[in-house]
Design a protein around this motif. Structure first.
Motif, PDB file in Angstrom:
ATOM      1  N   VAL A 271       0.959  -1.215  -0.009  1.00  0.00           N
ATOM      2  CA  VAL A 271       0.000  -0.166   0.035  1.00  0.00           C
ATOM      3  C   VAL A 271       0.972   1.176   0.059  1.00  0.00           C
ATOM      4  CG1 VAL A 271      -1.851   1.310   1.540  1.00  0.00           C
ATOM      5  CG2 VAL A 271      -1.915  -1.215   1.136  1.00  0.00           C
ATOM      6  N   ASN A 272       0.683   2.142  -0.827  1.00  0.00           N
ATOM      7  CA  ASN A 272       1.465   3.201  -0.885  1.00  0.00           C
ATOM      8  C   ASN A 272       0.975   4.719  -0.338  1.00  0.00           C
ATOM      9  OD1 ASN A 272      -0.454   4.475  -2.560  1.00  0.00           O
ATOM     10  ND2 ASN A 272       0.735   4.461  -4.536  1.00  0.00           N
ATOM     11  N   LYS A 273       1.447   5.804  -0.109  1.00  0.00           N
ATOM     12  CA  LYS A 273       1.107   6.771   0.802  1.00  0.00           C
ATOM     13  C   LYS A 273      -0.278   7.402   0.034  1.00  0.00           C
ATOM     14  CE  LYS A 273       3.367  10.204  -2.102  1.00  0.00           C
ATOM     15  NZ  LYS A 273       4.566  11.325  -1.946  1.00  0.00           N
ATOM     16  N   ALA A 274      -0.615   7.246  -1.364  1.00  0.00           N
ATOM     17  CA  ALA A 274      -1.830   7.570  -1.697  1.00  0.00           C
ATOM     18  C   ALA A 274      -2.975   6.433  -1.257  1.00  0.00           C
ATOM     19  CB  ALA A 274      -1.887   7.723  -3.158  1.00  0.00           C
ATOM     20  N   GLY A 275      -2.567   5.351  -0.947  1.00  0.00           N
ATOM     21  CA  GLY A 275      -3.773   4.485  -0.616  1.00  0.00           C
ATOM     22  C   GLY A 275      -3.891   3.477  -1.456  1.00  0.00           C
ATOM     23  N   LEU A 276      -3.045   3.292  -2.570  1.00  0.00           N
ATOM     24  CA  LEU A 276      -3.299   2.490  -3.722  1.00  0.00           C
ATOM     25  C   LEU A 276      -2.533   1.343  -3.401  1.00  0.00           C
ATOM     26  CD1 LEU A 276      -3.113   5.053  -6.836  1.00  0.00           C
ATOM     27  CD2 LEU A 276      -5.112   3.957  -5.652  1.00  0.00           C
ATOM     28  N   LEU A 277      -3.350   0.084  -3.713  1.00  0.00           N
ATOM     29  CA  LEU A 277      -2.435  -1.160  -3.521  1.00  0.00           C
ATOM     30  C   LEU A 277      -2.117  -1.755  -4.677  1.00  0.00           C
ATOM     31  CD1 LEU A 277      -3.696  -3.627  -0.842  1.00  0.00           C
ATOM     32  CD2 LEU A 277      -2.962  -4.492  -3.116  1.00  0.00           C
ATOM     33  N   SER A 278      -0.930  -2.344  -4.539  1.00  0.00           N
ATOM     34  CA  SER A 278      -0.140  -3.098  -5.758  1.00  0.00           C
ATOM     35  C   SER A 278       0.285  -4.430  -5.331  1.00  0.00           C
ATOM     36  CB  SER A 278       1.177  -2.307  -6.207  1.00  0.00           C
ATOM     37  OG  SER A 278       1.012  -0.950  -6.568  1.00  0.00           O
ATOM     38  N   LEU A 279      -0.125  -5.555  -6.212  1.00  0.00           N
ATOM     39  CA  LEU A 279       0.532  -6.642  -6.043  1.00  0.00           C
ATOM     40  C   LEU A 279       1.573  -7.273  -6.862  1.00  0.00           C
ATOM     41  CD1 LEU A 279      -3.417  -8.075  -6.053  1.00  0.00           C
ATOM     42  CD2 LEU A 279      -1.927  -7.629  -4.031  1.00  0.00           C
ATOM     43  N   SER A 280       2.438  -8.047  -6.420  1.00  0.00           N
ATOM     44  CA  SER A 280       3.489  -8.476  -7.295  1.00  0.00           C
ATOM     45  C   SER A 280       3.166 -10.071  -7.962  1.00  0.00           C
ATOM     46  CB  SER A 280       4.869  -8.614  -6.519  1.00  0.00           C
ATOM     47  OG  SER A 280       4.866  -9.573  -5.683  1.00  0.00           O
ATOM     48  N   SER A 281       3.850 -10.131  -9.163  1.00  0.00           N
ATOM     49  CA  SER A 281       3.817 -11.409  -9.666  1.00  0.00           C
ATOM     50  C   SER A 281       5.060 -11.579 -10.440  1.00  0.00           C
ATOM     51  CB  SER A 281       2.435 -11.493 -10.763  1.00  0.00           C
ATOM     52  OG  SER A 281       2.886 -10.458 -11.691  1.00  0.00           O
ATOM     53  N   GLN A 282       5.192 -12.986 -10.559  1.00  0.00           N
ATOM     54  CA  GLN A 282       6.668 -13.539 -11.454  1.00  0.00           C
ATOM     55  C   GLN A 282       6.827 -12.677 -12.752  1.00  0.00           C
ATOM     56  OE1 GLN A 282       7.658 -17.395 -11.340  1.00  0.00           O
ATOM     57  NE2 GLN A 282       9.693 -16.905 -11.030  1.00  0.00           N
ATOM     58  N   ALA A 283       7.770 -12.138 -13.026  1.00  0.00           N
ATOM     59  CA  ALA A 283       8.049 -11.623 -14.438  1.00  0.00           C
ATOM     60  C   ALA A 283       9.301 -12.747 -15.074  1.00  0.00           C
ATOM     61  CB  ALA A 283       8.495 -10.255 -14.572  1.00  0.00           C
ATOM     62  N   ASN A 284       9.311 -12.407 -16.690  1.00  0.00           N
ATOM     63  CA  ASN A 284       9.956 -13.203 -17.275  1.00  0.00           C
ATOM     64  C   ASN A 284      11.604 -12.867 -17.222  1.00  0.00           C
ATOM     65  OD1 ASN A 284       8.016 -14.890 -17.972  1.00  0.00           O
ATOM     66  ND2 ASN A 284       7.440 -13.411 -19.689  1.00  0.00           N
TER      67      ASN A 284
END
Length: 293
Positions: A271-284
């Protein structure tokens, strides 16, 4: 005599060759192990702006369950009303967040390794999955599989240390144990072993000398944190991951936030300071590794 000397020389050479081969195999195995560790730094990020949303307010906290489900806390405060907190669950298939209970408030959720869910209410009370009150006076906490609550005291409870004995406490249906630690600002459980961030931002010296804002362990034993680089309060902090072989933290380039929850080696929520949530996933492709010291 010459034949005996020749045989002896051949045996010595063969023994030396075997020893050299063993050394090379050991070095190769160590290099492969280190490569496997380094190769885990493979991420791509999906910001919440790219997801379908069923809510308009920002999130303040995030938590992943042992099953990989993602939960987040929404904070709402009107001009004339008190602050309210609601728990949402993310549906990976539909990309939609759904509120769990419109009549129930919690400012954090936590899980033990068996998947049992616990809540932290706005009044700093810990509830079990049946929403039965267990103990009040903790501003953060984690729970082991043995129903041991290791919490951070908000000052209303007598403060314990890690070496203190547990206190027994009862909910309506079960018995629990708790400690209320003082002088700490962050906690996670690494396979039920507590790792703490003290009031100055430092963790156990086993994990280096950096300063951290938040720390989270994955179900597989991976360890993640947000690095405090003495930037102004309220800014986003760099995501770092503990590299077991090198015994160092490395930065995950492009990933920042104010709160995090790790699921495993390649999956973490921010969660960033703006309240937006990011999810990670495996890249190539592997991104460059940047060590913090």
């Amino acid at each position: 005599m010459k034949n005996q000397l020749l045989v002896t020389a051949l045996l010595v050479a063969a023994t030396t060759a075997i020893q050299v081969s063993q050394v090379l195999q050991k070095q190769r195995a160590e290099s492969q192990a280190q490569w496997r560790q380094e190769a885990t730094n493979k991420f791509s990020w999906n910001a919440t702006q790219e997801l379908k949303w069923s809510v308009v307010n920002s999130f303040i906290d995030v938590q992943t369950s042992p099953d990989g489900d993602v939960y987040a806390i929404q904070s709402i405060k009107g001009d004339m009303s008190e602050q309210k907190y609601f728990v949402y669950k993310y549906d990976i298939v539909t990309n939609i967040w759904t509120i769990l209970d419109k009549t129930f408030q919690a400012k954090a959720v936590r899980f033990d390794r068996l998947g049992n869910m616990y809540y932290l209410t706005p009044k700093n009370c810990v509830l079990n999955s049946n929403k039965e009150e267990i103990i009040c006076g903790l501003f953060d906490f984690e729970v082991t599989v043995n129903k041991e609550i290791i919490g951070l005291s908000d000052g209303t409870l007598n403060q314990d240390t890690l070496g203190s004995p547990y206190h027994q406490v009862y909910s309506t249906s079960s018995m629990y144990y708790y400690k209320a630690l003082g002088g700490q600002k962050g906690i996670t459980l690494l396979k039920d072993e507590p790792i703490l961030i003290d009031s100055n931002g430092y963790v156990d010296t086993r994990f280096g000398t950096g300063k951290f804002i938040s720390i989270s362990a994955g179900i597989d034993g991976s360890l993640w944190a947000l690095l405090d680089e003495d930037q102004p309060s309220g800014t986003d902090y760099s995501l770092v991951k503990w590299q077991t072989v090198a015994q160092k933290w490395y930065k995950v380039e492009g990933a920042t936030g104010i709160n995090l929850s790790a699921y495993n080696e390649i999956s973490v929520a921010l969660v960033n300071k703006a309240g937006l949530l990011s999810l990670s996933s495996q890249a190539n492709q592997q991104k460059p590794v940047s060590y913090t010291g």
